[in-house]
Design an enzyme around this catalytic site. Structure first.
Site, PDB file in Angstrom:
ATOM      1  N   HIS A 376      -0.842  -9.998   0.481  1.00  0.00           N
ATOM      2  CA  HIS A 376      -0.047  -9.080   1.448  1.00  0.00           C
ATOM      3  C   HIS A 376      -0.648  -9.169   2.700  1.00  0.00           C
ATOM      4  CE1 HIS A 376       2.380  -6.347  -1.419  1.00  0.00           C
ATOM      5  NE2 HIS A 376       1.221  -6.619  -2.103  1.00  0.00           N
ATOM      6  N   LYS A 567       4.399   3.053  12.210  1.00  0.00           N
ATOM      7  CA  LYS A 567       3.509   2.005  11.759  1.00  0.00           C
ATOM      8  C   LYS A 567       1.984   2.535  11.781  1.00  0.00           C
ATOM      9  CE  LYS A 567       5.629  -1.521  13.432  1.00  0.00           C
ATOM     10  NZ  LYS A 567       6.041  -2.400  12.553  1.00  0.00           N
ATOM     11  N   ARG A 568       1.144   1.701  10.754  1.00  0.00           N
ATOM     12  CA  ARG A 568      -0.248   2.086  11.187  1.00  0.00           C
ATOM     13  C   ARG A 568      -0.649   1.521  12.531  1.00  0.00           C
ATOM     14  NH1 ARG A 568      -3.400   3.906   6.628  1.00  0.00           N
ATOM     15  NH2 ARG A 568      -5.095   3.402   8.097  1.00  0.00           N
ATOM     16  N   LYS A 573      -0.556  -5.403  15.605  1.00  0.00           N
ATOM     17  CA  LYS A 573       1.114  -4.710  15.593  1.00  0.00           C
ATOM     18  C   LYS A 573       1.472  -4.464  16.895  1.00  0.00           C
ATOM     19  CE  LYS A 573       0.643  -2.517  11.111  1.00  0.00           C
ATOM     20  NZ  LYS A 573       1.462  -3.196   9.986  1.00  0.00           N
ATOM     21  N   THR A 675       8.060  -3.567   6.401  1.00  0.00           N
ATOM     22  CA  THR A 675       9.088  -3.009   5.514  1.00  0.00           C
ATOM     23  C   THR A 675       9.793  -2.063   6.341  1.00  0.00           C
ATOM     24  OG1 THR A 675       7.280  -1.722   4.436  1.00  0.00           O
ATOM     25  CG2 THR A 675       8.252  -3.657   3.143  1.00  0.00           C
ATOM     26  N   LYS A 679      13.999  -0.593   6.733  1.00  0.00           N
ATOM     27  CA  LYS A 679      14.451   0.688   6.722  1.00  0.00           C
ATOM     28  C   LYS A 679      15.473   0.995   8.085  1.00  0.00           C
ATOM     29  CE  LYS A 679      10.241   1.817   4.321  1.00  0.00           C
ATOM     30  NZ  LYS A 679       8.977   2.418   4.203  1.00  0.00           N
TER      31      LYS A 679
HETATM   32  C1  21N Z   1       1.063  -4.782   4.229  1.00  0.00           C
HETATM   33  F1  21N Z   1      -9.208   0.840   2.568  1.00  0.00           F
HETATM   34  N1  21N Z   1      -0.526  -4.847   3.789  1.00  0.00           N
HETATM   35  S1  21N Z   1      -0.695  -2.401   3.906  1.00  0.00           S
HETATM   36  C2  21N Z   1       1.373  -5.779   5.196  1.00  0.00           C
HETATM   37  F2  21N Z   1     -10.224  -0.695   1.751  1.00  0.00           F
HETATM   38  N2  21N Z   1      -2.282  -4.066   3.145  1.00  0.00           N
HETATM   39  O1  21N Z   1       0.369  -5.588   6.470  1.00  0.00           O
HETATM   40  C3  21N Z   1       2.748  -5.697   5.467  1.00  0.00           C
HETATM   41  F3  21N Z   1      -8.861   0.467   0.264  1.00  0.00           F
HETATM   42  N3  21N Z   1      -3.483  -3.180   2.849  1.00  0.00           N
HETATM   43  O2  21N Z   1       3.278  -6.521   6.385  1.00  0.00           O
HETATM   44  C4  21N Z   1       3.634  -5.899   4.332  1.00  0.00           C
HETATM   45  O3  21N Z   1       4.979  -5.303   4.549  1.00  0.00           O
HETATM   46  C5  21N Z   1       2.913  -4.657   3.260  1.00  0.00           C
HETATM   47  O4  21N Z   1       1.538  -5.058   2.832  1.00  0.00           O
HETATM   48  C6  21N Z   1       3.769  -4.909   1.827  1.00  0.00           C
HETATM   49  O5  21N Z   1       3.692  -6.266   1.553  1.00  0.00           O
HETATM   50  C7  21N Z   1      -1.271  -3.923   3.550  1.00  0.00           C
HETATM   51  C8  21N Z   1      -4.586  -3.711   2.643  1.00  0.00           C
HETATM   52  C9  21N Z   1      -5.714  -2.548   2.442  1.00  0.00           C
HETATM   53  C10 21N Z   1      -6.902  -3.224   2.378  1.00  0.00           C
HETATM   54  C11 21N Z   1      -7.911  -2.314   2.303  1.00  0.00           C
HETATM   55  C12 21N Z   1      -7.705  -1.151   1.979  1.00  0.00           C
HETATM   56  C13 21N Z   1      -6.546  -0.541   1.532  1.00  0.00           C
HETATM   57  C14 21N Z   1      -5.304  -1.418   1.836  1.00  0.00           C
HETATM   58  C15 21N Z   1      -9.027   0.047   1.712  1.00  0.00           C
END
Ligand code: 21N
Length: 835
Positions: A376, A567-568, A573, A675, A679
């Protein structure tokens, strides 16, 4: 299964043969009142709506329960292949409205409640979001489950039941403050505990290894500290099809023996402390969305999920099929949601070798025929690596297995590229150095038969960049699966007025076959349809304006252009680019440059990782700019900026229907897919965006003339880096010069000098990884174009309709069909009808 949970005698079939529950208003009305009065024991003096919510949830849960059982029976009896979606995050949001929609109960329930003077929307508001995820990755898992149930695919979600979900964001003095999200405090009517499927997970201790005659490893993992995993199941209803699938979330509990030794030694507080230690594992969701945490507790969570889930699946196999595991890989597969659950590769090997006594080759064959990995992100800081030292301490037996996997793998590489030592170093699961690390992505690729990215561009960049060596070795493993979103929650449920207009125009088939939305295209020319389309948007904007007023105390005029980025908060971003544009518009107003002016309300929302300094400072900047802009009499309401607090799934449900303009402005090559972009598009917003992630595919579907494109491409971004000169860009652009001057002068931080210096420094650094200023000019031009088109209501209405009409590709129904056919090899199984 534990024999003490089994009955001695077979109960009569009468026990479980009961007639189906009524789906009519009268039956719902009756059950609702029974729950309120008899089960919950409330009376007419009870003033809190929460018990009304609980009564309704239980009424609906009963209807789900019978379909759930029939789905399980259908899966068992068909002996079908199943997919297991392993994810540390499931961002489910609220369940009630979704259950009502998918059960097809909207009309009957509205009747049942109105008879009691109640409204469903008001009760639905009582539900706490299940915020068991950070952002896109977690919400994607939730949308996938909805689509699998709707397509009647035998897919089970496996995750963790965190006691605290994503933190609540409150703003104090324009800054983010985190509060714990104790989402289970008022109970959770949607889960049912399944102690009969409890598992035991080992940690620590030592591995006693002995090599067998065939070279295989025999081992015992001893002196472990075990933790019990108790599953809680949540029903996942399909759309009006009788299917109810399962999301199984594990909760950590101390074993009874865990504390016994210390208890007997008279160390009672220590014993209870140890209990806490075990139960800490599922206490809280890690809130960093795009950088790994590196914490031991996080690795414990990952292993706890992988081990409990695999044991659960193997136990079911042994119960049904006996100890012969030959057909296992034909009937099961596992999808790894990013590298987070990747320890499952080594854990499945351990279970097959140590518990099931398979040979290495037999076990490896099963593992590599069942595991599939989804990546991802390309951001280097998000690539998970764990210190070998930590592995040895926490999961010694798994480290043995990883070393063995690596040794055999490097042998294969050496045979293909003799003498290429650098390649061996690059591809090794173990990264050498002062602190050797386990590279989880490499373990995932080596252990899986499928590796996919989440949008076309992202998958190409994986093949050409990050995983190039592996692509050269195994090109056949690599594939793309462009993300989607579920059209049930993200259009039919969250935008009922647009749903009704669409259904009146093209029928209701689009809800489960979204490509049918293309039939709207021909109505884009119809003036009456355009007017009705804009009327719905206006209603949704009024609703959002009311919420913004109550949450932010800022007035949004529904006639203005609603320009939204939620978004985050992350530098890639580029919320900063958005703010620079707002400051530029403010500067124009102050200079009296009103040529072709369009009133605009800008909404920005999102959470910052608690330890991410720059992201938090960006939130502060947004709030400070908002205060100056909103209060300036010369601006006179022509420009508004608001920061939406605590952005979450249930907020997106009223935000995306109200958007005119969808901000998707990441540095090209950095956003894997996105995503939120989908939406917004589904709900008729027009995208202003870079050639990044799924934006590229959105533009392909809707056509260049219905998309506001700007910025460098991913290739241009990489070429620009070496001679990027932000100061020269500022010098060559008067508008940007004035914006930077306003920032530098302290205009937005009069009483806190210097607080935005870190932001100014990155923007003007030749090493700014996000190249924000490189895209400033083309962003301003695209915004100007959007503003101009917005003036022409007819032209805008047409573009908006075409965005919805062309959004069919972005349904997770399409995505799940591709996963099921091209990766999992599973087929739909109809549920037994309720009768
Ligand atoms: C997203 F905290 N990836 S949310 C993409 F260590 N990764 O950025 C987005 F636990 N999170 O472009 C895409 O649409 C989406 O995925 C769906 O495919 C995200 C990674 C993450 C890393 C560490 C931790 C938690 C989450 C933690």
């Amino acid at each position: 299964m534990d024999s003490k949970h089994l009955l001695k005698s077979e109960p009569t079939p009468k026990l479980t043969d009961i007639p189906p529950l009524g789906m009519d208003a009268d039956s719902l009305h009756f059950d609702f009142r029974r729950y309120y009065n008899h089960t919950l024991g409330r009376d007419r003096y009870c003033r809190t709506p929460h018990y009304l919510y609980d009564s309704l949830a239980l009424t609906l849960r009963d209807r789900l329960m019978e379909r759930w059982k029939n789905t399980r029976f259908a899966h068992d009896e068909s002996n079908c292949k199943r997919a297991h979606y392993l994810s540390l995050e499931f961002l489910m949001g609220r369940a009630l409205g979704n259950a009502v929609l998918n059960l097809g109960l909207e009309e009957e329930l509205t009747r049942a409640l109105s008879d009691l003077g109640l409204e469903m929307e008001e009760l639905a508001e009582c539900e706490h979001d299940a915020g068991l995820g950070n952002g896109g990755l977690g919400r994607l898992a939730a949308c996938f489950l909805d689509s699998c149930a709707t397509l009647q695919l035998p897919v089970i979600g496996y995750g963790l039941r965190y006691r605290y979900g994503m933190f609540r964001q409150v703003l104090k003095n324009g800054e983010q403050v985190e509060e714990p999200d104790h989402w289970l405090r008022q109970g959770n009517p949607w889960e049912i505990e399944r102690p009969e499927y409890t598992q035991r997970v080992k940690f620590g201790g030592r591995s006693e290894v002995k090599r067998g005659r065939d070279g295989s490893l025999g081992a015992r993992w001893v002196d472990t500290h075990d933790v019990v995993a108790v599953p809680f199941d949540t029903p996942i209803p399909g759309f009006k099809n009788g299917t109810v699938n399962t999301l199984r979330l594990w909760s950590a509990m101390a074993t009874e023996e865990f504390d016994l030794g210390e208890f007997n030694a008279g160390l009672y507080p220590e014993a209870v402390g140890a209990k806490n230690e075990a139960e800490k594992i599922t206490m809280v969701l890690y809130p960093n969305d795009a950088s790994e945490s590196g914490k031991e507790l996080r690795l414990r969570q990952q292993y706890f999920l992988a081990s409990a889930s695999l044991q659960d699946i193997l136990q079911r196999w042994v119960n049904v099929e006996g100890i012969n595991l030959e057909g296992f890989a034909d009937k099961n597969c596992f999808q790894l949601n990013d590298t987070h659950p990747t320890i499952a590769v080594a854990e499945l090997m351990r279970l097959l070798l140590d518990d099931q006594a398979l040979t290495w080759d037999e076990a490896w064959e099963i593992t590599t025929r069942t595991m599939a990995y989804t990546n991802h992100t390309l951001l280097p800081e998000a690539l998970e690596k764990w210190p070998v030292r930590l592995f040895r301490q926490l999961l010694p037996r798994l480290l043995d297995i990883i070393y063995e996997i690596n040794a055999r793998f490097l042998g294969e590489v050496a045979r293909k590229w003799p003498g290429d030592v650098d390649r061996l170093r690059r591809m090794s699961i173990i990264e050498e150095g002062p602190e050797p690390m386990v590279r989880m992505a490499y373990l995932a690729i080596i252990g899986s038969f499928s590796v996919n990215g989440v949008a076309e561009l992202h998958s190409r960049l994986l093949r050409e960049g990050l995983f190039k060596d592996f692509y050269e070795l195994w090109p056949e493993k690599f594939n793309n699966k462009t993300n989607g979103v579920t059209p049930r929650r993200w259009l039919a449920y969250c935008n009922p007025q647009l749903r009704d207009l669409i259904s009146e125009t093209i029928g209701t088939g689009w809800i489960s076959e979204l490509s049918q939305l293309s039939r709207l295209s021909m109505h884009a020319e119809d003036p009456k349809f355009r007017r009705r389309w804009l009327e719905v948007k206006e209603q949704n904007k009024k609703h959002l304006a009311r919420v913004v007023k109550s949450q932010c105390d800022i007035e949004f005029d529904p006639a203005a252009l609603f320009d939204i980025q939620v978004k985050r908060i992350h530098e890639y971003k580029r919320q900063l680019l958005n703010v620079l544009h707002v400051i530029h518009l403010y500067d124009r107003l102050k200079r009296g440059d009103l040529a072709d002016w369009t009133d605009r309300c800008v909404l920005i929302g999102g959470k910052a990782a608690p330890g991410y300094f720059m992201a938090k400072r960006i939130i502060k900047l947004i709030n400070n700019v908002a205060r100056v802009v909103n209060e300036d009499p010369e601006v006179d309401g022509r420009l508004k900026l608001a920061f939406f607090p605590n952005f979450r799934v249930s907020a997106m449900e009223f935000i995306c229907p109200a958007a005119d303009l969808s901000e998707q402005i990441s540095t090209a090559g950095k956003e894997a897919s996105g995503t939120g972009n989908m939406k917004f598009m589904m709900n008729g917003a027009i995208t202003i965006g870079t050639l990044d992630g799924a934006n590229i595919e959105i533009r392909e579907e809707v056509g260049d003339e219905n998309f506001f494109l700007f910025g460098l491409s991913a290739e241009e971004v990489e070429q620009t880096r070496s001679n990027y000169d932000p100061e020269a860009i500022i010098a060559g652009d008067e508008d940007l010069g004035r914006v930077m001057q306003l920032l530098k002068s302290g205009h937005f931080n009069q009483f806190a000098p210097g607080i935005f210096d870190p932001i100014l420094r990155t923007l003007t650094s030749r090493n700014d990884p996000w190249l924000t200023l490189a895209d400033f000019r083309s962003y301003i031009e695209a915004q100007k174009q959007a503003a101009a088109v917005f003036q022409d209501r007819d032209a805008w209405a047409k573009m908006s309709i075409l965005n919805t009409a062309c959004s069919g590709k972005f349904s997770t129904d399409r995505t799940m069909q591709q996963y099921s056919r091209e990766i999992w090899g599973i087929d739909p199984v109809p549920a037994f009808p309720v009768e």
